[in-house]
Scaffold this motif. Structure first.
Motif, short mmCIF file in Angstrom:
data_model
loop_
_atom_site.label_atom_id
_atom_site.label_comp_id
_atom_site.label_asym_id
_atom_site.label_seq_id
_atom_site.Cartn_x
_atom_site.Cartn_y
_atom_site.Cartn_z
N SER A 1 1.02 -1.36 0.04
CA SER A 1 -0.04 -0.13 0.01
C SER A 1 0.85 1.32 0.08
O SER A 1 1.95 1.34 0.46
N SER A 2 0.30 2.10 -0.48
CA SER A 2 1.00 3.57 -0.72
C SER A 2 -0.07 4.62 -0.42
O SER A 2 -1.05 4.75 -1.06
N GLY A 3 0.14 5.27 0.89
CA GLY A 3 -1.03 6.11 1.04
C GLY A 3 -1.24 7.31 0.48
O GLY A 3 -2.39 7.77 0.29
N TRP A 4 0.04 7.82 -0.40
CA TRP A 4 -0.31 9.01 -1.04
C TRP A 4 -0.93 8.63 -2.55
O TRP A 4 -1.71 9.45 -2.72
N LEU A 5 -0.93 7.31 -2.98
CA LEU A 5 -1.54 6.97 -4.38
C LEU A 5 -3.10 6.81 -3.68
O LEU A 5 -3.93 7.39 -4.54
N TRP A 6 -3.44 6.39 -2.75
CA TRP A 6 -4.84 6.46 -2.29
C TRP A 6 -5.34 7.80 -1.93
O TRP A 6 -6.59 8.16 -2.22
N PHE A 7 -4.40 8.62 -1.16
CA PHE A 7 -4.86 10.15 -1.16
C PHE A 7 -5.32 10.68 -2.61
O PHE A 7 -6.19 11.36 -2.58
N GLY A 8 -4.35 10.37 -3.36
CA GLY A 8 -4.67 11.16 -4.88
C GLY A 8 -5.72 10.48 -5.38
O GLY A 8 -6.36 11.37 -6.08
N TRP A 9 -6.02 9.24 -5.22
CA TRP A 9 -7.12 8.77 -5.81
C TRP A 9 -8.43 9.28 -5.32
O TRP A 9 -9.35 9.64 -6.19
N VAL A 10 -8.69 9.51 -3.99
CA VAL A 10 -9.34 10.14 -3.17
C VAL A 10 -9.94 11.54 -3.78
O VAL A 10 -11.13 11.93 -4.12
N VAL A 11 -8.70 12.40 -3.99
CA VAL A 11 -9.00 13.61 -4.60
C VAL A 11 -9.44 13.48 -6.01
O VAL A 11 -10.42 14.26 -6.16
N LEU A 12 -9.02 12.56 -6.82
CA LEU A 12 -9.71 12.43 -7.96
C LEU A 12 -11.12 11.97 -8.10
O LEU A 12 -11.72 12.44 -8.81
N GLY A 13 -11.45 11.12 -7.07
CA GLY A 13 -12.79 10.72 -6.98
C GLY A 13 -13.66 12.03 -6.68
O GLY A 13 -14.73 12.21 -7.25
N VAL A 14 -13.22 12.68 -5.71
CA VAL A 14 -14.05 13.99 -5.27
C VAL A 14 -14.34 14.99 -6.48
O VAL A 14 -15.18 15.43 -6.70
#
Length: 69
Positions: free
Chosen positions: A29-42
């Motif tokens: 897991s990479s927290g920054w990748l998931w954070f980026g995906w959440v921003v993209l989703g929003v």
């Protein structure tokens, strides 16, 4: 109905989800990748909401010239 750019953003968001999930399974897991995906989703949800909120303009038919009498 969603416009072309909103559909494209949705496809990109879904593809990013698949890629990040694959990365997480393979390498961890990479927290920054998931954070980026959440921003993209929003951002995608915001685009869809903005697209749904504005009324779609009906095409205007040109008027026919009146015949001369």
């Amino acid at each position: 109905m969603m416009s072309g750019p909103t559909k494209t953003m949705g496809v990109i968001t879904f593809a990013a989800l698949v890629l990040i999930t694959t990365y997480t399974v393979a390498l961890g897991s990479s927290g920054w990748l998931w954070f980026g995906w959440v921003v993209l989703g929003v951002a995608t949800i915001g685009m869809a909401a903005a697209d749904a909120g504005e009324p779609h303009a009906r095409p205007v038919r040109p008027r026919r010239p009146k015949p001369h009498s």
